[in-house]
Design an enzyme around this catalytic site. Structure first.
Site, PDB file in Angstrom:
ATOM      1  CB  CYS A  35      -8.052   5.713   3.731  1.00  0.00           C
ATOM      2  SG  CYS A  35      -8.631   4.341   4.766  1.00  0.00           S
ATOM      3  CD  GLU A  76      -4.210   2.813   0.005  1.00  0.00           C
ATOM      4  OE1 GLU A  76      -4.709   2.932  -1.133  1.00  0.00           O
ATOM      5  OE2 GLU A  76      -4.357   3.646   0.908  1.00  0.00           O
TER       6      GLU A  76
END
Length: 234
Positions: A2, A102
């Site tokens: 993340c 992402e």
């Protein structure tokens, strides 16, 4: 992993969702990035949002810069890694968010995707936190003995956090091999206050049923960009 996330939920809604107050309501954020000061709720002060630097700096670190490499912590090795072991036992936090990014390789470029609940509701990512104070060393010289002592006045203390990651759910698996540990609301108190064994039971991926992922502008690649347009589908 993340490496970026969003937090644009209005402060009033965040305060109600987490039953916590703000010293200073945050501005909407569409591109939260490592190194920035961002809201967290810590186990020792769960009723008040505090701003910590993203990138964990262990209390024993020689240099604050180590935090650049510690923005995430793998769930599988929290109890083994020296950088995370003590924080996992005693210093856990909630990192509020309403989505994360992402990147997927597409040809010669990387396409960013935003991952969020379909209704954009806020959630808590599992985190660890630390307080680091630089040492100020004074060395005695001369014929009357020598030595050194380290002391810190606390003014330069850095409070920081890292986000715990785990295996991806069905939605994120198409984008990356890791995702943040997203806690169910009824798991948040256990993450903050439970023992290590209880906390370990929470480190599984959030089921993908209510999640969605969609491509967004490559402008999100730069942390200098932070605007509502970043979360619009492309």
């Amino acid at each position: 992993m993340c490496g970026r996330y969003t937090l644009f939920t209005p402060a009033e809604e965040l305060a109600s969702r987490f039953d916590a107050t703000f010293e200073e309501p945050p501005e909407p954020r569409y591109n939260c990035a490592p190194g920035q000061s961002l809201p967290v709720l810590t186990n020792d002060d769960p009723d008040r949002f505090r701003r910590f630097k993203w990138g964990l700096v262990p209390s024993w670190a020689d240099d604050e810069g180590v935090g650049n490499d510690l923005i995430n912590a793998r769930a599988e090795t929290l109890a083994e890694k020296p950088s995370f072991e003590a924080a996992y036992e005693r210093r856990r936090c909630l990192v509020p968010a309403d989505g994360f990014y992402e990147w997927v390789e597409e040809g010669d470029a990387k396409q960013p995707y935003r991952v969020a609940f379909a209704d954009d509701r806020p959630f808590a990512m599992a985190g660890l936190w630390e307080r680091w104070e630089p040492s100020h060393t004074q060395t005695g010289l001369g014929d009357f003995g020598g030595g050194s002592s380290a002391e810190s006045d606390g003014d330069d203390a850095v409070e920081s956090f890292t986000i715990v990651t785990t295996e991806p759910n069905d939605v994120v698996a198409d984008l990356h091999h890791r995702m943040a540990v997203v806690l169910d609301p009824d798991e948040e108190a256990t993450w903050l206050h439970g023992d290590v064994e209880e906390a370990a039971e929470l480190l599984d991926p959030s089921p993908g049923d209510e999640w969605e992922a969609y491509p967004v502008s490559t402008r999100v690649n730069s942390p200098a960009n932070d605007a509502p347009a970043l979360i619009e589908p492309v």
